[in-house]
Design a protein around this motif. Sequence first.
Motif, mmCIF file in Angstrom:
data_model
loop_
_atom_site.group_PDB
_atom_site.id
_atom_site.type_symbol
_atom_site.label_atom_id
_atom_site.label_comp_id
_atom_site.label_asym_id
_atom_site.label_seq_id
_atom_site.Cartn_x
_atom_site.Cartn_y
_atom_site.Cartn_z
ATOM 1 N N ASP A 105 0.854 -1.188 0.000
ATOM 2 C CA ASP A 105 0.000 0.000 0.000
ATOM 3 C C ASP A 105 0.887 1.235 0.000
ATOM 4 O O ASP A 105 1.982 1.238 0.578
ATOM 5 N N SER A 111 3.504 1.635 3.248
ATOM 6 C CA SER A 111 3.067 1.035 4.510
ATOM 7 C C SER A 111 3.644 -0.356 4.711
ATOM 8 O O SER A 111 3.774 -0.818 5.844
ATOM 9 N N TRP A 285 -8.477 -7.411 -0.360
ATOM 10 C CA TRP A 285 -8.195 -8.565 0.481
ATOM 11 C C TRP A 285 -9.479 -9.058 1.148
ATOM 12 O O TRP A 285 -10.088 -8.377 1.952
ATOM 13 N N SER A 407 -4.803 -0.259 6.458
ATOM 14 C CA SER A 407 -3.766 -0.778 5.570
ATOM 15 C C SER A 407 -2.838 0.300 5.040
ATOM 16 O O SER A 407 -1.720 -0.006 4.601
ATOM 17 N N PHE A 432 -4.498 -2.600 14.315
ATOM 18 C CA PHE A 432 -4.702 -2.312 12.892
ATOM 19 C C PHE A 432 -5.742 -1.227 12.645
ATOM 20 O O PHE A 432 -5.616 -0.450 11.708
#
Length: 755
Positions: A105, A111, A285, A407, A432
């Motif tokens: 990403d 990232s 994803w 993400s 996250f």
Amino acid sequence: MRIQIACPVVFVAVLFAGMPAACQIPGMSPPKHYAWSDKSLSPDQRADMVIKEMTLEEKIQLLHGPGWQAIFEPVESGPLTRAISVLGFIPGVPRLGIPDLQMTDSVEGVSGAGIKGRYATALPSGEAMAAAWDPALSYEIGTMLGHEMRAMGFNMSLGSGINMIREPRNGRTFEYKGEDPLLAGTLAGQELKAEKALHLITDVKHYAVNDQDAGRIVVNAIIDKRAMRESDLRAFEIALKDSGAGAVMCSYNRINGIYACENPYTLTDVLRKDFGFKGFVVSDWGGTQSTVNAAMAGLEIEMPGNESFGEPLKKAVEAGQVPVDRLNEMVHRILRTEFDSGIVDDPPQPESPDVMRGFEVAQKTEQEGAVLLRNEGNVLPLSAASIKSIAVIGGHADAGLMSGGGSSQVSPAGGNPVPPPPELMKNPLASFFLVAVYHRSAPLKGIEAKAPHAAVQFDPGTDPASAAALAKKSQVAIVFAVQHESEGMDLENLSLPDNQDALIDAVAAANPHTIVVLETGGAVRMPWLDKVAAVVEAWYPGIRGAQAIANLLFGDAVPAGKLPLTFPKSEADLPHPIHLSPPKPDADHPVPKLAGAPGMIGMAMGIGPFFDVHYDEGLKVGYKWYDAENKAVLFPFGFGLSYTSFAYSGLTVTPGDSTTVSFTVKNTGRRAGIETAQVYASLPESAAEPPKRLVGWTRIELGPGEAKQVHVPVSRDRLTIFDEASDSWKLASGQYVIRVGGSSRDLPLEKTISY
């Protein structure tokens, strides 16, 4: 200065001619010459030559990312040992010289770097980039990102994100580039064009109408074709045309009842046939919900979170459910893109990132993208020579600056300086999605550096009375207010959380020279607006945000940002005042069985009963809604103040295949400034369009008293409408009103032309 690494780590899938045996990547052979190594052949020819040599298993391997278990279990053998990140890895075919796809990403920086403990530059958020309205800066951002990706061994970028801001409470608003398709598509196109020039596969996401994150995998976006084509899909069309991007990431949601990753209309009719896209489609994803339907509709690569491709796809091919010709087409699009992008002929060469160059681009982006929203009595810029005391309040301004989560999160250099609440760390999703991550760029230090002779004191802002007491005895009070956004969640409302409105009220009551600096992912309500002297929208400012904000506050940088989205007065003024999320399960609303998103990631996607969101505002996205409904706004699209003022005059419009809009802009103040002059068009009544649309803009740097005549080209396609009956774009006959000015609601010049 770049420092070349003598021996790359084994996880980087790059082949080096003459590399020592100890440095070779496990399972990869030294470079060989193949027939398809001939660069004089077209990417299509080279791809076809490779396909003839591939086995069925090798073809299937190119179409399927590894499963979730690879994230949590040690990988000791097999192709995954070559992965920089198992989350973004597609094994290549070493025996044929086809490289692995190493994806990361790259919305706000690389990232994927943090997975291996590598440093990457944390850029300001996508909204900050958009607020600069600067295609040249977007290209510069893409160049910096491209160099950092290559330095770490990545050869595919998973950005840029350009979903329209239909829902400003969307938790991913900070990743995107505003509410207008021309602005978002143009800026993303330049960013990706720069990355492709450095021989990377580039990607545009999330295709399409993925305009909220709450229940993103069970939501059904209901929207008519014309509205979709003129807004959400138009942004993708512009970005793909301008950049030559090699990939499109399909989204989680359903579109008119069909999942985006198996939707024949968006993937085949629009993307392939109308846009002429030759690259490949990769799923988000956990975003693939079928095997045959997805493959036949236009999906090429399934990423982790599902088991729809891989062995199920192989069986579908063997059973004739997916024809061999379609399988070969899927593989061809991937190979063609690999050759076209240059990742085969010029693979990444691992090295140390150019940290200082990253700092420069990050700071420049924040200085260009921060928006001055209010400046009563010209309290800004501050004078370091005359200020004796400054109160800095709230927002962990003594420690760092907030960033967006999910993400796109770039790992903070040195770790998160703001310890998260212990209760959040008990939640498996916390690291996250829920934890607010700050970058170690403390505004307090930036302000102290600018005002070395002033008494600069900090108050955390947790107690409004304490903060007000400090503000009262200070000459100036600067409140840093924060609002955390992240993938996997939406905001409940547009208000600042944690009693910050009360904090600002208390400080403003104690000190009339109160300045509010907002660190937000998008629009926020400001019930205290009339009580404060100045407001700066800093977005999520990145690794050099402290220096950039200090420069803007003290006048060493010129405020030039313009809002890429409307700030409404309240949620009641939105097209959908009530934000929809998955309903509670019951007998009539069961939780569906889904192919993807198991376990932890599934929870983050907001799994629940299916539900519909009707985008019945249609064409009226963002400012077009507020114009059509005659609604007052807090700040309009395109708005942004300067430390000077500008006057517009002398409008002429020369129609043609490319209409030229010419006018003069004069700096009428005593300071240098940058103005983004915007051009809007009102279409004939027969077009049945919102009152106006953005059709062009230009950024002008002007010294005190300086005037410049500028010329803005407006291609005919920016004036067309999509006709559902003929499935084509048409130019309505009649009168067009061209308007020019400094924001969507400040347009002093206008002229009527006919087509």
